[in-house]
Design an enzyme around this catalytic site. Structure first.
Site, PDB file in Angstrom:
ATOM      1  N   CYS A 147       0.831  -1.218   0.000  1.00 57.13           N
ATOM      2  CA  CYS A 147       0.000   0.000   0.000  1.00 57.13           C
ATOM      3  C   CYS A 147       0.861   1.263   0.000  1.00 57.13           C
ATOM      4  CB  CYS A 147      -0.954  -0.032   1.189  1.00 57.13           C
ATOM      5  SG  CYS A 147      -0.186  -0.554   2.744  1.00 57.13           S
TER       6      CYS A 147
HETATM    7  N1  LIG Z   1      -4.438  -4.316   5.037  1.00 53.09           N
HETATM    8  C1  LIG Z   1      -3.885  -3.637   4.053  1.00 53.09           C
HETATM    9  O1  LIG Z   1      -4.081  -2.412   3.931  1.00 53.09           O
HETATM   10  C2  LIG Z   1      -3.033  -4.331   3.033  1.00 53.09           C
HETATM   11  C3  LIG Z   1      -2.618  -3.608   1.905  1.00 53.09           C
HETATM   12  C4  LIG Z   1      -1.823  -4.256   0.956  1.00 53.09           C
HETATM   13  C5  LIG Z   1      -1.429  -5.556   1.147  1.00 53.09           C
HETATM   14  N2  LIG Z   1      -1.815  -6.229   2.276  1.00 53.09           N
HETATM   15  C6  LIG Z   1      -1.371  -7.611   2.414  1.00 53.09           C
HETATM   16  O2  LIG Z   1      -2.462  -8.463   2.126  1.00 53.09           O
HETATM   17  C7  LIG Z   1      -2.403  -9.640   2.946  1.00 53.09           C
HETATM   18  C8  LIG Z   1      -3.686  -9.714   3.777  1.00 53.09           C
HETATM   19  O3  LIG Z   1      -3.708  -8.538   4.571  1.00 53.09           O
HETATM   20  P1  LIG Z   1      -4.935  -8.152   5.503  1.00 53.09           P
HETATM   21  O4  LIG Z   1      -4.583  -6.855   6.083  1.00 53.09           O
HETATM   22  O5  LIG Z   1      -6.205  -8.329   4.758  1.00 53.09           O
HETATM   23  O6  LIG Z   1      -4.763  -9.294   6.613  1.00 53.09           O
HETATM   24  P2  LIG Z   1      -5.803  -9.840   7.684  1.00 53.09           P
HETATM   25  O7  LIG Z   1      -6.932  -8.886   7.829  1.00 53.09           O
HETATM   26  O8  LIG Z   1      -5.011 -10.166   8.896  1.00 53.09           O
HETATM   27  O9  LIG Z   1      -6.330 -11.193   7.018  1.00 53.09           O
HETATM   28  C9  LIG Z   1      -5.469 -12.278   6.745  1.00 53.09           C
HETATM   29  C10 LIG Z   1      -6.293 -13.411   6.206  1.00 53.09           C
HETATM   30  O10 LIG Z   1      -5.434 -14.532   5.973  1.00 53.09           O
HETATM   31  C11 LIG Z   1      -6.157 -15.707   6.327  1.00 53.09           C
HETATM   32  N3  LIG Z   1      -5.274 -16.827   6.638  1.00 53.09           N
HETATM   33  C12 LIG Z   1      -4.399 -16.925   7.659  1.00 53.09           C
HETATM   34  N4  LIG Z   1      -3.809 -18.144   7.627  1.00 53.09           N
HETATM   35  C13 LIG Z   1      -4.323 -18.827   6.593  1.00 53.09           C
HETATM   36  C14 LIG Z   1      -4.121 -20.118   6.051  1.00 53.09           C
HETATM   37  N5  LIG Z   1      -3.221 -20.961   6.567  1.00 53.09           N
HETATM   38  N6  LIG Z   1      -4.822 -20.496   4.949  1.00 53.09           N
HETATM   39  C15 LIG Z   1      -5.724 -19.645   4.392  1.00 53.09           C
HETATM   40  N7  LIG Z   1      -5.967 -18.396   4.874  1.00 53.09           N
HETATM   41  C16 LIG Z   1      -5.259 -17.994   5.958  1.00 53.09           C
HETATM   42  C17 LIG Z   1      -6.952 -15.295   7.538  1.00 53.09           C
HETATM   43  O11 LIG Z   1      -8.032 -16.190   7.625  1.00 53.09           O
HETATM   44  P3  LIG Z   1      -8.861 -16.429   8.977  1.00 53.09           P
HETATM   45  O12 LIG Z   1      -9.340 -15.066   9.417  1.00 53.09           O
HETATM   46  O13 LIG Z   1      -9.951 -17.322   8.538  1.00 53.09           O
HETATM   47  O14 LIG Z   1      -7.920 -17.060   9.929  1.00 53.09           O
HETATM   48  C18 LIG Z   1      -7.396 -13.884   7.150  1.00 53.09           C
HETATM   49  O15 LIG Z   1      -8.603 -13.934   6.447  1.00 53.09           O
HETATM   50  C19 LIG Z   1      -1.165  -9.495   3.832  1.00 53.09           C
HETATM   51  O16 LIG Z   1      -0.099 -10.200   3.272  1.00 53.09           O
HETATM   52  C20 LIG Z   1      -0.882  -7.982   3.806  1.00 53.09           C
HETATM   53  O17 LIG Z   1       0.454  -7.667   3.987  1.00 53.09           O
HETATM   54  C21 LIG Z   1      -2.632  -5.649   3.217  1.00 53.09           C
END
Ligand SMILES: NC(=O)c1ccc[n+]([C@@H]2O[C@H](COP(=O)([O-])OP(=O)(O)OC[C@H]3O[C@@H](n4cnc5c(N)ncnc54)[C@H](OP(=O)(O)O)[C@@H]3O)[C@@H](O)[C@H]2O)c1
Length: 336
Positions: A148
């Protein structure tokens, strides 16, 4: 019109839920949620509302329903493991994590402080910033969606560097602030309500893992770039104030021309007239990156402000833009 099935892993997380929201309204695809654990009812869900269908999170289940592209909105280690599995099953991957963004395994290990179990895929991954890499994205099997902070920083800085108007010896400073959803849904002390509400703090000073993404895509050297991330007590949004010493440029109008030449025809980068800068409301829940600046010609001080929604242009919206490119759709389909 028949819609194409696409898969989302991590749909309970903030980026995955945003993807589900965007793709559910997309006219040419429909999302299927790839379930890695049984629902534990950790979110209130109204009765009688049909959400996106769920299938098991396996390449076999995805192939069975005809999924050709899967989005991984998951932590780095999970993304690496699943990317290997889905690619082996002939399913293209758009990964939202940092697993494949950095050009070499050495850079990954240095900034993420962990080993990489699929280093061969780092070279194959295409960095999914369409405004700069559209042609490479077209035929990719693996698209690595940008971080981001680097999305806003690269869109704001790179045109100035390429135009040769940055006094690099004077350094470029990026003062970046993000809403708390940037840290994901997983609870932590640092992002808990009482630590963040009515507070404001800097973090990962001089070692934020998004720094190398800016360096490798802008052309800046590490010693020339100072980046500090801050936690804003807001849900979402990123605002970056970027300080540059400009040289070989006489007027604000010339700087605007440089940006206009770079972004002519781009629908998701919006420029402001000199002396006007965007705020977070300008871009909330949109896929836009808005860029404005002030320029003091006698001293060469150039202050650029770039704003995005971290969950849209910084994550799910940009991933949808990449999907549109992979599937040969209009790049803005489902996003305007
Ligand atoms: N947030 C941002 O602004 C943003 C921006 C750009 C990129 N990102 C990247 O995008 C990714 C997700 O970010 P987020 O902020 O959305 O994270 P998040 O809200 O913490 O969500 C992470 C997701 O990963 C799932 N997960 C965890 N372990 C898993 C497994 N073994 N198999 C399948 N699913 C699994 C979790 O599922 P459960 O909830 O069911 O456990 C949860 O739905 C990260 O790598 C982050 O760095 C985030």
């Amino acid at each position: 019109m028949t819609t194409i099935p696409v898969g989302i892993v991590g749909f309970r997380g903030y980026s995955g839920a945003e993807l589900d929201r965007i793709l559910s309204k997309h006219p040419r695809v429909h999302p299927l949620l790839l379930e890695h654990r049984q629902d534990t009812g950790d979110r209130p869900e109204p009765l009688h509302v049909g959400g996106s269908p769920r299938i098991p999170c396996t390449p076999e289940a995805a192939r069975e329903v005809g999924i050709e592209i899967v989005f991984l909105a998951t932590p780095v280690g999970v993304s690496i493991e699943l990317t290997v599995q889905f690619l082996a099953a002939g399913i293209r991957v758009i990964d939202l994590s940092g697993a494949f963004r950095l050009g070499t395994v050495g850079t990954f290990t240095r900034w993420y402080k962990e080993d990489h179990s699929a280093p061969h895929l780092i070279a194959e991954a295409v960095y999914g910033l369409p405004e700069f890499y559209r042609k490479k994205i077209v035929g990719a099997r693996l698209v690595s969606n940008p971080g981001c902070y680097p999305t806003a920083a690269n869109l704001a800085i790179r045109p100035l560097l390429h135009a040769g108007i940055v006094n690099r010896a004077a350094g470029v400073i990026c003062d970046a602030k993000s809403g708390i959803s940037g840290a994901g849904r997983k609870p932590s002390l640092q992002t808990s309500f009482c630590e963040t509400a009515e507070n404001f703090s800097a973090y990962s000073i001089l070692n934020h893992r998004h720094v190398p993404e800016v360096l490798q895509n802008s052309g800046l050297e590490e010693r020339e770039f100072s980046f500090t991330a801050h936690l804003l007590p807001l849900n979402r949004g990123i605002l970056e104030t970027i300080y540059v010493r400009a040289e070989r440029v006489e007027s604000a109008e010339r700087i605007l021309e440089i940006y206009q030449a770079q972004y002519a025809g781009e629908r998701f980068v919006r420029l402001y007239r000199p002396g006007v800068v965007p705020d977070l409301f300008s871009v909330a829940r949109t896929n836009f990156c808005d860029i404005g600046f002030h320029f003091d010609a006698p001293s060469g001080r150039l202050t650029v402000v770039a704003a995005i929604d971290n969950l849209v242009k910084g994550a799910a919206g940009q991933a949808t833009q990449n999907m549109n490119i992979l599937l040969g759709f209009d790049e803005a389909e489902g996003l305007l």
